[in-house]
Write an enzyme that holds these catalytic residues in place. Sequence first.
Site, PDB file in Angstrom:
ATOM      1  N   ARG A  75       0.816  -1.221   0.000  1.00  0.00           N
ATOM      2  CA  ARG A  75       0.000   0.000   0.000  1.00  0.00           C
ATOM      3  C   ARG A  75       0.851   1.273   0.000  1.00  0.00           C
ATOM      4  O   ARG A  75       0.411   2.312  -0.461  1.00  0.00           O
ATOM      5  CB  ARG A  75      -0.977  -0.017   1.187  1.00  0.00           C
ATOM      6  CG  ARG A  75      -1.977   1.076   1.152  1.00  0.00           C
ATOM      7  CD  ARG A  75      -3.246   0.880   1.977  1.00  0.00           C
ATOM      8  NE  ARG A  75      -3.260  -0.201   2.912  1.00  0.00           N
ATOM      9  CZ  ARG A  75      -2.861  -0.135   4.201  1.00  0.00           C
ATOM     10  NH1 ARG A  75      -2.385   0.987   4.687  1.00  0.00           N
ATOM     11  NH2 ARG A  75      -2.958  -1.189   4.972  1.00  0.00           N
TER      12      ARG A  75
ATOM     13  N   TYR B 265     -14.937  21.364 -11.556  1.00  0.00           N
ATOM     14  CA  TYR B 265     -15.398  20.077 -12.075  1.00  0.00           C
ATOM     15  C   TYR B 265     -16.596  19.627 -11.231  1.00  0.00           C
ATOM     16  O   TYR B 265     -16.559  19.698 -10.005  1.00  0.00           O
ATOM     17  CB  TYR B 265     -14.217  19.107 -11.945  1.00  0.00           C
ATOM     18  CG  TYR B 265     -14.439  17.708 -12.417  1.00  0.00           C
ATOM     19  CD1 TYR B 265     -14.707  17.428 -13.750  1.00  0.00           C
ATOM     20  CD2 TYR B 265     -14.327  16.634 -11.530  1.00  0.00           C
ATOM     21  CE1 TYR B 265     -14.875  16.121 -14.177  1.00  0.00           C
ATOM     22  CE2 TYR B 265     -14.489  15.331 -11.953  1.00  0.00           C
ATOM     23  CZ  TYR B 265     -14.763  15.082 -13.279  1.00  0.00           C
ATOM     24  OH  TYR B 265     -14.926  13.790 -13.691  1.00  0.00           O
TER      25      TYR B 265
ATOM     26  N   ASP C 139      -6.632  22.503  -9.363  1.00  0.00           N
ATOM     27  CA  ASP C 139      -6.864  21.396 -10.290  1.00  0.00           C
ATOM     28  C   ASP C 139      -6.168  21.776 -11.590  1.00  0.00           C
ATOM     29  O   ASP C 139      -6.629  22.653 -12.329  1.00  0.00           O
ATOM     30  CB  ASP C 139      -8.369  21.170 -10.489  1.00  0.00           C
ATOM     31  CG  ASP C 139      -8.656  19.952 -11.380  1.00  0.00           C
ATOM     32  OD1 ASP C 139      -7.817  19.638 -12.244  1.00  0.00           O
ATOM     33  OD2 ASP C 139      -9.738  19.354 -11.226  1.00  0.00           O
TER      34      ASP C 139
ATOM     35  N   LYS D 113      -6.509  11.848 -17.703  1.00  0.00           N
ATOM     36  CA  LYS D 113      -6.645  12.626 -18.939  1.00  0.00           C
ATOM     37  C   LYS D 113      -5.345  12.560 -19.757  1.00  0.00           C
ATOM     38  O   LYS D 113      -5.040  11.507 -20.281  1.00  0.00           O
ATOM     39  CB  LYS D 113      -7.059  14.054 -18.594  1.00  0.00           C
ATOM     40  CG  LYS D 113      -8.301  14.138 -17.670  1.00  0.00           C
ATOM     41  CD  LYS D 113      -9.561  13.662 -18.351  1.00  0.00           C
ATOM     42  CE  LYS D 113     -10.704  13.356 -17.381  1.00  0.00           C
ATOM     43  NZ  LYS D 113     -11.133  14.468 -16.548  1.00  0.00           N
TER      44      LYS D 113
HETATM   45  C1  LIG Z   1     -11.780  14.305 -15.281  1.00  0.00           C
HETATM   46  C2  LIG Z   1     -11.444  15.396 -14.351  1.00  0.00           C
HETATM   47  C3  LIG Z   1     -11.345  15.167 -12.988  1.00  0.00           C
HETATM   48  C4  LIG Z   1     -11.640  13.827 -12.358  1.00  0.00           C
HETATM   49  O1  LIG Z   1     -10.791  12.818 -12.739  1.00  0.00           O
HETATM   50  P1  LIG Z   1     -11.253  11.275 -12.686  1.00  0.00           P
HETATM   51  O2  LIG Z   1      -9.990  10.543 -12.853  1.00  0.00           O
HETATM   52  O3  LIG Z   1     -12.239  11.089 -13.783  1.00  0.00           O
HETATM   53  O4  LIG Z   1     -11.879  11.066 -11.332  1.00  0.00           O
HETATM   54  C5  LIG Z   1     -10.999  16.216 -12.178  1.00  0.00           C
HETATM   55  N1  LIG Z   1     -10.776  17.446 -12.670  1.00  0.00           N
HETATM   56  C6  LIG Z   1     -10.876  17.702 -13.975  1.00  0.00           C
HETATM   57  C7  LIG Z   1     -10.595  19.073 -14.458  1.00  0.00           C
HETATM   58  C8  LIG Z   1     -11.213  16.698 -14.860  1.00  0.00           C
HETATM   59  O5  LIG Z   1     -11.341  16.976 -16.158  1.00  0.00           O
END
Ligand SMILES: *Cc1c(COP(=O)(O)O)cnc(C)c1O
Length: 393
Positions: free
Chosen positions: A55, A108, A180, A205
Amino acid sequence: MRKDTKIVNAGRSKKWTRGVVNPPVERASTVVFESVKEMKHATAHRGEQVLFYGRRGTSTSFAFQDAMTELEGGAGCALYPSGTAAITNAILAFVKAGDHILMVDTAYEPTRDFCDKVLTRIGVETTYYDPLIGKDIEQLIQENTAIVFLESPGSITMEVQDVPGIAKAAHQHDCIVMLDNTWSAGVNFQPFDYGVDISIQAATKYIVGHSDVMLGTATATEKYWETLRENSYLMGQCTSPDDLYLAMRGIRTLGVRLKQHQENALKIARWLEQREEVDKILHPAFSSCPGHEYFERDFSGSNGLFSFVLNRGDQASVNALLDGMHHFKMGYSWGGFESLILANTNVGRLRTATGWPYQHPLIRLHIGLEDADDLIEDLTQGFERLNHSLAQR
Ligand SMILES: *Cc1c(COP(=O)(O)O)cnc(C)c1O
């Protein structure tokens, strides 16, 4: 090292690769020790990238953590099974009952849901703020404000924030600045040069880049790294070495992918700007995008994700546009090699601190690595279906 050289080398220290090019997949739950001394040493240093228990990570995660820290900066990177887990756990690591956080209104959607449905339950209050507030954020900071959370550009509507202006005001009141940073992929915006304390990414992403892994990262400055790391551990967050291997492989082509996504998206956005069906292009590199001046000042590039607002259409005609696309598929998420399209006919529903002045639908595109002219043909036919649907009524 310059950006592209860093992308090729990040996390590939010989300590992790032992001489092969790519850090190997090291799977483990149990780590076994040969002596009491060895076991005690591992226990004492378990936060410091030594083998202790699955972990806490193996060489695959240590290499990926190093790679992300080398790309984004900061002192260390905590890993999570999704971007959403990275956001929620980074916030939870730094709040207690009675605290207050400032959350950007263009966050988001699951980030907003977490504030409304989980933070409320544990006695942490959220105030949403205008993404374009800049240094005036100071007026919203309370005695108990622990975190100022940014997302730039904003989800769906793409407002670019004055990150250093907001960070400066936040730091004057000892608030932690979290960003973010998914859109920049940690490549086109260097968060720690602009006052960010914790930079979060949905590595799902562009880092992974091939639409086949869920993964989140939170990278912190020296001041916050240990607390973030230990809270991630306390919450039981861990990630699969196979997924991390794919993410690491994704990093190697991040530079060229982003450049091609950018080139294709700019070509298509310029074409859309000339279409009579389009009211406004919401792409950070366009002056029509709110906060464009901060994009020009702080970012070194863009990518494949942007939105535009139509000057006509309703749900039915937009459905006609969407149904029948060849190359653009409908899907949540973005950042893979493929093109995606989403329509939003009620953006106002996602905002509480700011209004949404447009009455016609918004369309968000993720421009993939296909030939941009094929994508333009696809969109041309989509507009024909939109107009045809409107003419029939
Ligand atoms: C997709 C996304 C997230 C969340 O990511 P996941 O891996 O799908 O949980 C957070 N912030 C932004 C800007 C995103 O585009």
